[in-house]
Each structure stands twice: as C-alpha cells, then as structure tokens.
Design an enzyme around this catalytic site. Structure first.
Site, PDB file in Angstrom:
ATOM      1  N   ARG A 170       0.830  -1.200   0.000  1.00  0.00           N
ATOM      2  CA  ARG A 170       0.000   0.000   0.000  1.00  0.00           C
ATOM      3  C   ARG A 170       0.868   1.256   0.000  1.00  0.00           C
ATOM      4  O   ARG A 170       0.439   2.316  -0.411  1.00  0.00           O
ATOM      5  CB  ARG A 170      -0.904   0.026   1.247  1.00  0.00           C
ATOM      6  CG  ARG A 170      -1.993  -1.011   1.260  1.00  0.00           C
ATOM      7  CD  ARG A 170      -2.658  -1.100   2.627  1.00  0.00           C
ATOM      8  NE  ARG A 170      -3.239   0.154   3.100  1.00  0.00           N
ATOM      9  CZ  ARG A 170      -4.453   0.592   2.774  1.00  0.00           C
ATOM     10  NH1 ARG A 170      -5.218  -0.120   1.975  1.00  0.00           N
ATOM     11  NH2 ARG A 170      -4.913   1.735   3.255  1.00  0.00           N
ATOM     12  N   ARG A 174       9.767   5.571  -3.340  1.00  0.00           N
ATOM     13  CA  ARG A 174      10.091   6.512  -4.419  1.00  0.00           C
ATOM     14  C   ARG A 174      11.534   6.959  -4.360  1.00  0.00           C
ATOM     15  O   ARG A 174      12.041   7.274  -3.283  1.00  0.00           O
ATOM     16  CB  ARG A 174       9.245   7.776  -4.298  1.00  0.00           C
ATOM     17  CG  ARG A 174       7.780   7.555  -4.421  1.00  0.00           C
ATOM     18  CD  ARG A 174       7.123   8.841  -4.900  1.00  0.00           C
ATOM     19  NE  ARG A 174       5.679   8.658  -4.821  1.00  0.00           N
ATOM     20  CZ  ARG A 174       4.947   9.102  -3.813  1.00  0.00           C
ATOM     21  NH1 ARG A 174       5.497   9.786  -2.837  1.00  0.00           N
ATOM     22  NH2 ARG A 174       3.652   8.887  -3.818  1.00  0.00           N
ATOM     23  N   ARG A 247      -8.946  -6.268  13.344  1.00  0.00           N
ATOM     24  CA  ARG A 247      -8.240  -5.404  14.266  1.00  0.00           C
ATOM     25  C   ARG A 247      -9.167  -4.268  14.631  1.00  0.00           C
ATOM     26  O   ARG A 247      -9.916  -3.755  13.784  1.00  0.00           O
ATOM     27  CB  ARG A 247      -6.961  -4.830  13.617  1.00  0.00           C
ATOM     28  CG  ARG A 247      -5.911  -5.854  13.377  1.00  0.00           C
ATOM     29  CD  ARG A 247      -5.403  -6.511  14.626  1.00  0.00           C
ATOM     30  NE  ARG A 247      -4.534  -5.644  15.424  1.00  0.00           N
ATOM     31  CZ  ARG A 247      -4.095  -5.951  16.630  1.00  0.00           C
ATOM     32  NH1 ARG A 247      -4.466  -7.081  17.221  1.00  0.00           N
ATOM     33  NH2 ARG A 247      -3.284  -5.122  17.282  1.00  0.00           N
ATOM     34  N   ARG A 278      -0.091   5.797  16.167  1.00  0.00           N
ATOM     35  CA  ARG A 278       0.120   7.136  15.617  1.00  0.00           C
ATOM     36  C   ARG A 278      -0.702   8.152  16.391  1.00  0.00           C
ATOM     37  O   ARG A 278      -1.618   7.810  17.129  1.00  0.00           O
ATOM     38  CB  ARG A 278      -0.219   7.187  14.122  1.00  0.00           C
ATOM     39  CG  ARG A 278      -1.593   6.690  13.764  1.00  0.00           C
ATOM     40  CD  ARG A 278      -1.757   6.547  12.221  1.00  0.00           C
ATOM     41  NE  ARG A 278      -2.923   5.722  11.940  1.00  0.00           N
ATOM     42  CZ  ARG A 278      -3.226   5.206  10.757  1.00  0.00           C
ATOM     43  NH1 ARG A 278      -2.450   5.435   9.729  1.00  0.00           N
ATOM     44  NH2 ARG A 278      -4.297   4.472  10.591  1.00  0.00           N
ATOM     45  N   GLU A 304      -3.813   6.754  18.720  1.00  0.00           N
ATOM     46  CA  GLU A 304      -4.479   5.582  18.165  1.00  0.00           C
ATOM     47  C   GLU A 304      -3.822   4.313  18.709  1.00  0.00           C
ATOM     48  O   GLU A 304      -2.623   4.135  18.570  1.00  0.00           O
ATOM     49  CB  GLU A 304      -4.298   5.665  16.641  1.00  0.00           C
ATOM     50  CG  GLU A 304      -5.199   4.785  15.866  1.00  0.00           C
ATOM     51  CD  GLU A 304      -5.130   5.112  14.371  1.00  0.00           C
ATOM     52  OE1 GLU A 304      -5.101   6.307  13.980  1.00  0.00           O
ATOM     53  OE2 GLU A 304      -5.088   4.160  13.580  1.00  0.00           O
ATOM     54  N   TYR A 352      -9.933  -5.168   2.840  1.00  0.00           N
ATOM     55  CA  TYR A 352      -9.234  -3.946   3.252  1.00  0.00           C
ATOM     56  C   TYR A 352      -9.425  -2.881   2.172  1.00  0.00           C
ATOM     57  O   TYR A 352      -8.492  -2.497   1.488  1.00  0.00           O
ATOM     58  CB  TYR A 352      -7.755  -4.288   3.450  1.00  0.00           C
ATOM     59  CG  TYR A 352      -6.883  -3.261   4.158  1.00  0.00           C
ATOM     60  CD1 TYR A 352      -7.359  -2.031   4.558  1.00  0.00           C
ATOM     61  CD2 TYR A 352      -5.547  -3.565   4.417  1.00  0.00           C
ATOM     62  CE1 TYR A 352      -6.530  -1.118   5.192  1.00  0.00           C
ATOM     63  CE2 TYR A 352      -4.708  -2.665   5.053  1.00  0.00           C
ATOM     64  CZ  TYR A 352      -5.210  -1.443   5.438  1.00  0.00           C
ATOM     65  OH  TYR A 352      -4.374  -0.539   6.056  1.00  0.00           O
ATOM     66  N   ASP A 354     -10.150   0.774   0.523  1.00  0.00           N
ATOM     67  CA  ASP A 354     -10.066   2.214   0.760  1.00  0.00           C
ATOM     68  C   ASP A 354     -11.421   2.829   0.403  1.00  0.00           C
ATOM     69  O   ASP A 354     -12.245   2.198  -0.259  1.00  0.00           O
ATOM     70  CB  ASP A 354      -8.971   2.826  -0.120  1.00  0.00           C
ATOM     71  CG  ASP A 354      -7.574   2.484   0.396  1.00  0.00           C
ATOM     72  OD1 ASP A 354      -7.443   2.300   1.618  1.00  0.00           O
ATOM     73  OD2 ASP A 354      -6.644   2.416  -0.420  1.00  0.00           O
TER      74      ASP A 354
END
Ligand code: UDP
Length: 377
Positions: A170, A174, A247, A278, A304, A352, A354
C-alpha cells in the site's frame, strides 16, 4: 414496503442508497449507530472537524469515483505526508529520498537504489512470501527495522512474517523527493467534514438511526424485497462458522489549549515500545483554519491504539491472512445462498477497502441491481 433495505449508513450503504433512489426505487436505510457516515464520521469541536474513527484521507486514481464524490462535497487540497517518529528520530514517509538520506546519508537516487539493492541481496530474499520479506526486498533491512517492524506488529498484533505481503505494498517507495503518501491522481478532504458529505448523499432518503438489524432481522426483512447488508458477514450468520478476526482501534482524543501540537496531521510512532501507533492532529487536515479561513487557537489530537477485536468492539481492519481468508470463503458460500441479500463494503466483503474502492464497488453493485431490474418500480 420498500424495494431495498440498506443496512448501514457508511459509504457503501450511502452510495447504493443514492443510486437506487435516483433510479426510482424506494429505499430505507437503517443504521445501528446514532449517526450516519460509518467510520468516516466527523464532528466539530472548537471549529475543528474531528475524525472520530481515525484519519480518512480521500485519494483515488478512479476519475469516475472522483467526479462522483464532487457531487456531494468540495474537496480541499490536503496531501497526506505523515512523519515517522522512531525514538525521537524523524523520517519522511512514504519511503523516499528524504527517508533514504536521513537513514543512510545517501544524496542521489542512484546511491539510494544501490543501497537498497545491496540490502536486498544480503537478505537472500528472491520471492517475498510475507510482509517481512516483502518489506526488506522493497526498502532494505535498516528501514524495515526502524520504520516498519515495530509499527506493523503494533498495528496488526502479529509478527511481520505472519502477515500477507500486500499490506506493505500500500505504501509507495520513491527515488524522488516526494512526500505524498499516496500514488493517486486525486486527493483531498471534504470541506466541512465527511459527515456533511454523507448527509448530502442521503438527501431525500429515509434513514433510521440506532436500529440493530440483526437483533430483529425477521421484522426488517419483511419490509423490503432486497437487503443490502454492510455489516460484518460473520455477524450476519451469527458466527456459526466461528469469528473472523478483525483489528480494532481505540482512540484517546484530547482537546489541547495550544495552537499546534505536532505540526502535522499524522505522526507514526514506529518503535515497538510506544503503545500507540500514531497521533493525528485533526486541524492539519484542513490547514489549521476554520471554514472562514481563521486560525484556530486550540487543537484536537487523537492517539491511536490498535487491538485485537473482541465482541462489543468496533471492527476496523479485516485480518486478511490465510486462516481468515479461508474462513471468509466459507462465509461467502453461505452468503451466495442468500438470494435476496447483497453483502457489501469493508465488513460485508471482509476486504481492506479504501474509501474510493468502497464507492466504486457500491456503484458497480447498484448498476448490477438496476440492470437485473428485479424490482422495477
Ligand atoms: N506501515 C509501516 N510503517 C508506517 C506506516 C505503515 O510499517 O509508518 C505499514 C503497516 O504494516 C501498515 C501498512 O504499512 O499496516 C499500511 O499502512 P497504511 O498507512 O496504508 O494503513 P492505514 O492508514 O490503512 O491504517
């Protein structure tokens, strides 16, 4: 009598309900929670739109979906650039030249590529079979150790070598100085929050909140010819084959009397010891301003914490490992026998997804239902 009963007022339910209604069908939406919008729900606190169920950043390469959502919201130009905090060292995400420079001191893309290649070779991994091997072969052992291993184990509660490789894919890797977390043509946050957007999607559609479909299934089923169910697929079948694993996430949200806590919307704590995964600082999804462009004196943050789902918790992430994928297939077989029920969305399809994928799947399903014309008004 309605043509369709939609169970769940999240993005999947709202999209299907909108499409079917716009094609002349009568639709009733019911929702267990006291609010619409599912996990993209936002509410206002001190002028800040708080993402109650965690950060949601809309991003897509699907231009049809992008133009579809424009009907319901204006999107700002937010670009997700999370920062990773590893024991006080800050790294840019996703993995890019800033990250490689900070970790290895390399300056050019060729140097970074060489370093990754060296570490890949040293690991001896040729065909990555799990998340750990996939991560090491993408970015090498150093980044895996500092930025992936601890975070992933906290997030999923499982060691990285027991997780599917696709999860780490995901994230882009770069060899440029580009901190944009997503490889997406389109990205942004709805101005005024997601709740406002979903409200618009549901305009003119009957919605009943605080209603538990599964607790009184027989009664609700009698009201419509077809049901679109977006809750957990295993709950629908009363967990008869056992629980699918999810989860869950717990948020500790605080209003702070300061204008700026961490200077960024998302900071990931990638070591294994920090108990949260996070911290999000909600105002930065909208540049720290209110809708009139005024600076906001306070800030809202959410820590979180990831945990294994147990009955009574909110399921967030399907655990798409081998064991659960197998169990899901068995539930899927049961679902296929329910001729008048469509199972959709992250929970209904145990996927999962988006947000953009959810909307694309819902549009596709609505098209299919309309083509079948099972219940032409
Ligand atoms: N990940 C990581 N370190 C990070 C961020 C992500 O190792 O700092 C891994 C982790 O395994 C996570 C996956 O990448 O589950 C996908 O991350 P993404 O940000 O897409 O997860 P989401 O935002 O859906 O929770």
């Amino acid at each position: 009598m309605y043509s369709f009963l939609v169970v769940g007022a999240g993005l999947y339910g709202a999209t299907v309900a909108r499409e079917l209604t716009d094609h002349g069908h009568s639709v009733l939406v019911i929702e267990r929670r006291s609010h619409i919008a599912g996990n993209v729900f936002t509410y206002q606190l001190e002028g800040i739109n708080v993402h109650q169920y965690g950060a949601h950043i809309f991003h897509t390469n699907n231009s049809a979906v992008w133009s579809y959502v424009q009907r319901f919201a204006t999107f700002n130009r937010f670009t997700n650039s999370p920062v990773a905090n590893y024991k006080g060292e800050l790294y840019s995400l996703p993995f890019n030249m800033y990250t490689f420079n900070r970790i290895w001191g390399v300056v050019t893309p060729a140097e970074a590529a060489k370093k990754i290649e060296e570490q890949r070779k040293a690991s001896g991994i040729t065909e990555p079979k799990n998340l750990e091997e996939q991560a090491i072969s993408l970015v090498g052992i150093d980044i895996y150790e500092k930025l992936i291993k601890g975070y992933t184990q906290k997030q999923w509660g499982r060691p990285c070598d027991q997780l599917p490789a696709f999860i780490i894919k995901r994230l882009p890797v770069r060899l440029t100085f580009d901190n944009n977390y997503f490889n997406a043509l389109h990205q942004g946050i709805p101005v005024g929050g997601y709740t406002k957007m979903v409200e618009k999607m549901l305009v003119g559609i009957e919605v009943q909140l605080g209603v538990d479909y599964l607790a009184d299934k027989g009664k609700w089923d009698k009201l419509a010819e077809k049901v679109i169910y977006t809750g957990p697929i295993d709950a629908y079948f009363d967990y008869c084959l056992g629980n699918l694993e999810y989860r869950s996430v717990r948020f500790e949200t605080e209003l702070l009397d300061m204008p700026n806590f961490q200077g960024n919307a998302a900071v990931n704590y990638t070591d294994a010891e920090t108990p949260w995964t996070r911290i999000i600082e909600h105002k930065w999804f909208e540049f720290g301003k209110d809708e009139q462009g005024n600076d906001l004196p306070k800030t809202v943050i959410s820590r979180e914490y990831s945990s294994e789902w147990k009955p009574g918790d909110e399921p967030y992430y399907p655990v798409n490992d081998e064991k659960n994928s197998k169990l899901y297939k068995e539930y899927r077989r049961l679902a296929d026998q329910e001729k008048n029920v469509v199972f959709g969305g992250r929970l209904g399809e145990y996927k999962y997804y988006d947000m953009d994928q959810v909307i694309a799947a819902a549009l596709e399903k609505a098209r299919e239902l309309l083509e079948k014309g099972n219940s032409t008004p």
